[in-house]
Design an enzyme around this catalytic site. Structure first.
Site, PDB file in Angstrom:
ATOM      1  N   GLU A 199       0.935  -1.080  -0.099  1.00 21.88           N
ATOM      2  CA  GLU A 199      -0.183  -0.019  -0.031  1.00 21.88           C
ATOM      3  C   GLU A 199       0.845   1.331   0.077  1.00 21.88           C
ATOM      4  O   GLU A 199       0.332   2.321  -0.656  1.00 21.88           O
ATOM      5  CB  GLU A 199      -1.018  -0.008   1.180  1.00 21.88           C
ATOM      6  CG  GLU A 199      -1.950  -0.923   1.021  1.00 21.88           C
ATOM      7  CD  GLU A 199      -1.776  -2.458   1.335  1.00 21.88           C
ATOM      8  OE1 GLU A 199      -2.594  -3.301   0.771  1.00 21.88           O
ATOM      9  OE2 GLU A 199      -0.692  -2.666   1.825  1.00 21.88           O
ATOM     10  N   HIS A 247     -11.013  -5.380   7.929  1.00 18.90           N
ATOM     11  CA  HIS A 247     -11.857  -5.318   6.866  1.00 18.90           C
ATOM     12  C   HIS A 247     -12.841  -4.393   7.064  1.00 18.90           C
ATOM     13  O   HIS A 247     -13.647  -4.200   6.247  1.00 18.90           O
ATOM     14  CB  HIS A 247     -12.051  -6.721   6.293  1.00 18.90           C
ATOM     15  CG  HIS A 247     -11.239  -7.642   5.562  1.00 18.90           C
ATOM     16  ND1 HIS A 247     -10.163  -8.254   6.360  1.00 18.90           N
ATOM     17  CD2 HIS A 247     -11.114  -7.849   4.291  1.00 18.90           C
ATOM     18  CE1 HIS A 247      -9.440  -9.032   5.577  1.00 18.90           C
ATOM     19  NE2 HIS A 247      -9.877  -8.966   4.562  1.00 18.90           N
TER      20      HIS A 247
END
Length: 360
Positions: A94, A163
């Site tokens: 990321e 998540h």
């Protein structure tokens, strides 16, 4: 040109950028004559396709965005339409994804970087706050970073750890970042187009709980929904509920329920843009009702609800009729499957907050 409602003229560099359709102005300003029924994830995909077709400087990058079309299929079909030089699968890194997007944005590109989930964005936090958010001020305006970081966020879909986070306050706290959260398909398309065209970095948070929850008519033309402008989703006179993202929908249900059961007239304000906050709409609504409830699924402590409450105190204290109530997630990590519904504000808990505020 900025899409935040400014009347400033475009710079010569912006006017001369290659790859932008000559009919852009006509397309943007024309009244939509056709619509298509879409859910929120389809509206996101449509916005990306619209802008990539309009401007060759727009590129999409992230994990599995090309071959697989993204984990929620938001980028499905883009590779076939625009090729692997504009739709790029990246390594699982990321920080590298956002760092690459910053470099692209500083060299006249318009990157849209995808984080598969908001909870995966933390390794990229340094790139966002140390570089993307500060580049304009660091360079005294010589450089801007016109990029978007898209991330599905929030709970309710029975996902595993990391998540389901709702940590929008992390990004709102950083000057130089704009933070946008749509709640409907039509807003998702207009806000994403506005974010891509904006000259500054935008964190675009997509409430995955409502990705496929409902469909509505969305204009097929290119259009912008202005950043920094809230929407009054329901007019009312007794109390204002401020919310955003997936929480707009249980809030509207709660508002209808207390109207039917208690005769309470609730105004619902969907903030849509969390930074910059639409202070004018927040204050105007509170001055009308004199009471406020803030609903968000993020943990209560230091959540955006506290900032809204403080803003109301500073700007409209003399109109206040009751303490401001926060209906929020709890100060614990997002729990797993069996307790997720207890953590998220549901219509029943929002109703209790409205009744408590009105009965004070």
């Amino acid at each position: 040109m900025s899409s935040t409602g400014s009347d400033e003229a475009a710079t010569p560099e912006e006017e001369s950028r290659e790859g932008v359709s000559q009919v852009e102005t006509e397309t943007e300003t024309a009244t939509a004559t056709t619509t298509e029924t879409m859910n929120l994830v389809e509206a996101v995909r449509n916005a990306l396709h619209t802008e990539m077709a309009r401007d060759e400087h727009v590129v999409v990058l992230g994990e599995d965005v090309a071959e697989n079309g993204g984990v929620f299929r938001a980028t499905e079909g883009l590779l076939e339409s625009f090729g692997d030089e504009r739709v790029v699968d990246t390594p699982l890194a990321e920080s590298g994804i956002v760092g690459t997007a910053i470099g692209l944005a500083m060299t006249d590109m318009r990157p849209v970087a995808e984080m598969q989930f908001m909870g995966f964005a933390y390794p990229a936090f340094d790139q966002l706050v140390s570089h993307a958010a500060r580049m304009r001020s660091r360079s005294h305006g010589q450089y801007t970073v016109p990029m978007v970081v898209r991330a599905p966020y929030g709970g309710g879909i029975r996902a595993p750890e990391h998540h389901s986070e709702s940590k929008e306050a992390f990004f709102v706290h950083e000057p130089g970042l704009k933070v946008v959260v749509p709640s409907t398909p039509a807003d998702a398309k207009g806000l994403l187009i506005a974010s891509i065209r904006d000259p500054d970095p935008v964190v675009f948070l997509e409430p995955k709980l409502v990705y496929r929850a409902f469909r509505e008519d969305v204009p097929t033309n290119a259009y912008e929904t202005p950043l920094g402008k809230a929407a009054v989703k329901r007019e009312g006179s007794d109390v204002t509920v401020y919310t955003w993202g997936a929480m707009v929908h249980p809030t509207l249900i709660a508002a209808d329920n207390v109207a039917d059961e208690d005769g309470i007239d609730v105004e619902v304000v969907d903030l849509r843009t969390l930074s910059p906050l639409d202070v004018e709409t927040v204050v105007d609504s509170f001055e009308k009702t004199g009471r406020a409830v803030v609903v968000h699924e993020a943990p209560k402590t230091a959540g955006l609800g506290a900032e809204i409450a403080a803003t109301i105190q500073e700007e409209a204290l003399l109109h206040q009729e009751a303490p401001i109530t926060r209906v929020a997630g709890y100060d614990v990590p997002m729990p797993l499957h069996e307790l997720e519904d207890y953590y998220l504000p549901q219509a029943l808990r929002i109703q209790e907050g409205i009744r408590e505020t009105v009965s004070f």
